[in-house]
Every structure is written in structure tokens, then in C-alpha cells.
Design an enzyme around this catalytic site. Structure first.
Site, PDB file in Angstrom:
ATOM      1  N   ALA A   1       3.023  -6.257  -6.786  1.00  0.00           N
ATOM      2  CA  ALA A   1       3.998  -5.990  -5.719  1.00  0.00           C
ATOM      3  C   ALA A   1       3.764  -4.675  -4.982  1.00  0.00           C
ATOM      4  O   ALA A   1       4.601  -4.280  -4.163  1.00  0.00           O
ATOM      5  CB  ALA A   1       5.439  -6.062  -6.210  1.00  0.00           C
ATOM      6  N   ALA A   2       2.622  -4.023  -5.223  1.00  0.00           N
ATOM      7  CA  ALA A   2       2.319  -2.820  -4.425  1.00  0.00           C
ATOM      8  C   ALA A   2       2.222  -3.192  -2.947  1.00  0.00           C
ATOM      9  O   ALA A   2       2.799  -2.523  -2.076  1.00  0.00           O
ATOM     10  CB  ALA A   2       1.006  -2.200  -4.895  1.00  0.00           C
TER      11      ALA A   2
END
Ligand code: ATP
Ligand code: RIB
Length: 305
Positions: free
Chosen positions: A249-250
């Protein structure tokens, strides 16, 4: 008028921490597992909410406990979930192996996300029209993404397209409708058919997309940061230095943080700097949505606190 409408996937992630990502045929012992809310669309909506944007999500979950839990996670982040439908398919799931350096390997089971189709999206034209920015990824049917792009163009919404997971080239008719295209290095290479192994190659590949009609390419380069390429300039914005634990989810956090600041009227430079900070915090924590920082945490990071 809301700031951001995210149209995309919701998945319950089964996260398994391992010493390394298992190779084909290899059996290894994991060190931790948990069910944590994820899905590229839901992660971006959650991040937009946590970072202070007025955000709604359009998508589909099943009539099961995972679906309920995903809705709760978004509500807690302040996201309007009233446009999320429920269907008889199981809620989307993802199995995520996270290695000791924070790298990952993901298998997605789309389930209900497949029901977020073109007809479902088209039924929400008024909601698209009522949004300043529409954010899309590629975990719902491609025709649904195309319909959303058409409607966003018709109503003059800004469009952020995160072409993930990796796909092949996109038609020029699609690229022309995109204001901000946000591939990672792998996706940039797949979109263009060009090698992306260093910064110069990344700039050349991004320029080829600009030539096809994308207004701005904002490529995420992991721990190197983000590369902005427009018809006028190319500029690297270095990442913040952190010790990664889990990079899941970066990219989603980066996309949403960028959109939130742009919707607030920030300059592109300010929005990218903010997005790098929010994404850097997210990689220091496990999971997708639980790793996304608040606005206050991100502002503090930018002030060097
Ligand atoms: P994912 O699919 O894991 O969500 P991605 O491949 O879409 O990520 P990346 O390019 O890996 O996206 O990362 C997105 C942004 O996150 C980067 O542009 C950077 O701002 C931040 N980031 C990622 N990894 C690191 C790191 N190790 N240190 C600092 N920042 C990072
Ligand atoms: O971008 C991260 C997400 O990709 C995970 O949360 C997982 O659900 C997959 O969709």
C-alpha cells in the site's frame, strides 16, 4: 461537491510474514499472519480519508463478514461508503507474503470486485459529476475503468489513474483522458514496452506516454522516490529515508496523498513532497490500511519532528 471519488477494489488481505518470499516448490515457516483490510481502491480511499480529503468510494463487496469489516475500516477513516454495493459473490481477497526486507508477493481473488462492472459504474454518473477528482486502479474489470474515464472526462473531473496491477499497453484513447498516470517502475515498463532499469530509462518511457496524450506521468520508484514527467519538465523527488517493514500500500498511500493535496490547491511540488512523506511512513508499518498515516503524522514528518 466532494474532493475525491475512488472507483475500485476492496480486498481482505491475509498477510503472512516470512523470512523470505517462498520460491516455487519451496515450503517455509511463517512468523506472523493476520487478516487486514486492503484492496488498491479501498486503500486509496482510506488514505484519502485519513489524510483529510473528503472522499467517497464506489465499489462492491460480498454479503459476508469480510465485506462488513472493509466497510467499517473505510467508515473509521471518514470515507463515505454509501456507494459501495453488496452482491452474492465473496468479498475480494488477497494472500500477501511479506519478506524480511518489507518486499511482498501478492495473489488476488477478485470475487465481488468483478461485479463492479461498466453498468454498475455508469449508474453512478451523477456521483462522478459531483467529484473534483476521480481515482482509478486496475483491480476492477477494464471496461468499468474505461466507463469511469469516459464519464470523468465528460464532467471535467481530474483523473488519477494508477495502472496497477501491472497491465500491458493502454490504448491512446484511454491515455488521453488521464491527467495523472502513476505507474511504478514495472508498470511503466509494461505500459510502454520499454526497459525501466534506471532514471534515464524511466524518463524516456514516461515521455513516450506524454507523447501519447497523458498530461502528467508521476512514476513511483520505491525507495528512490517519485519521478514527475510532463511535456515541460522531468524532476525526481527523492523518497524520505526510513527502514521499511512492509511496503504493501505504499503506492496507494502515495496516490491518495497526492490527490488530497492537489484537491486542496497545493502545487504539484507540494503534493508530491507530501505524498512521499505519507508513503514513507506507510512502509514502516505492517499491513495495507493499518499502515496508512494520519494527516497530523504526515505533517509532523514533513516538519522533521
Ligand atoms: P505497492 O504495490 O507495494 O503499494 P508500489 O510498487 O505501487 O507499491 P512504490 O514505487 O514501491 O509503489 O512506492 C510508492 C512510494 O512509496 C514511493 O514513491 C515512495 O514515496 C514510497 N516508498 C516506497 N518504498 C519506500 C522506502 N523503502 N523508503 C521510503 N519511501 C518508500
Ligand atoms: O496495493 C496493495 C493491495 O494490492 C493490497 O492491499 C492487496 O489487496 C492488493 O490488492
Amino acid at each position: 461537491m466532494r474532493d475525491i471519488l475512488v472507483i475500485g477494489s476492496l480486498n481482505m488481505d491475509m498477510v503472512i510474514k516470512t523470512p523470505h518470499i517462498p520460491a516455487p516448490g519451496e515450503t517455509i515457516t511463517g512468523t506472523f499472519s493476520a487478516y487486514l483490510p486492503g484492496g488498491k481502491g479501498a486503500n486509496q480511499a482510506c488514505a484519502a480519508g485519513k489524510l483529510g480529503g473528503s472522499a467517497a468510494m464506489l465499489g462492491m463487496v460480498g454479503r459476508d463478514a469480510f465485506g462488513e469489516s472493509l466497510l467499517n475500516s473505510l467508515r473509521t477513516a471518514g470515507v463515505d461508503t454509501s456507494l459501495i454495493g453488496r452482491c452474492d459473490e465473496h468479498t475480494g481477497q488477497a494472500i500477501i507474503y511479506v519478506g524480511s526486507t518489507g518486499n511482498n508477493s501478492i495473489v488476488v481473488l477478485p470475487g465481488a470486485n468483478q461485479a463492479c462492472d461498466a453498468a454498475f459504474v455508469a449508474a453512478y454518473e451523477e456521483e462522478i459529476a459531483a467529484s473534483r477528482c476521480v481515482m482509478l486502479q486496475m483491480e476492477i474489470p477494464f471496461e468499468a475503468v474505461c466507463t469511469a474515464l469516459e464519464l470523468a472526462a465528460k464532467h471535467g473531473c481530474k483523473v488519477v489513474l494508477n495502472p496497477a496491477p501491472a497491465v500491458g499497453p493502454l490504448p491512446a484513447s484511454i491515455l488521453k483522458t488521464v491527467d495523472f498516470l502513476t505507474p511504478n517502475e514495472t508498470e511503466l515498463s509494461l505500459l510502454t514496452g520499454l526497459p525501466v532499469e534506471n532514471d534515464e530509462q524511466a524518463v524516456s518511457a514516461a515521455r513516450s506516454l506524454i507523447a501519447e496524450g497523458v498530461r502528467c506521468v508521476l512514476a513511483t520508484l520505491g525507495s528512490k522516490g517519485a519521478l514527475l514527467v510532463t511535456a515541460q519538465e522531468s524532476r525526481l523527488f527523492p523518497a524520505c529515508r526510513v527502514q521499511p517493514v512492509d511496503t504493501t500500500a505504499a503506492g496507494d498511500t502515495f496516490n491518495a496523498a497526492f490527490a488530497v493535496r492537489m484537491a486542496e490547491g497545493a502545487s504539484m511540488e507540494e503534493a508530491i513532497t507530501f505524498a512521499n512523506a505519507a508513503a514513507a511512513i506507510s512502509v514502516t508499518r505492517p499491513g495495507a490500511q493499518p499502515s496508512i498515516p494520519s494527516r497530523a503524522e504526515t505533517d509532523a514528518m514533513l516538519q522533521g519532528e
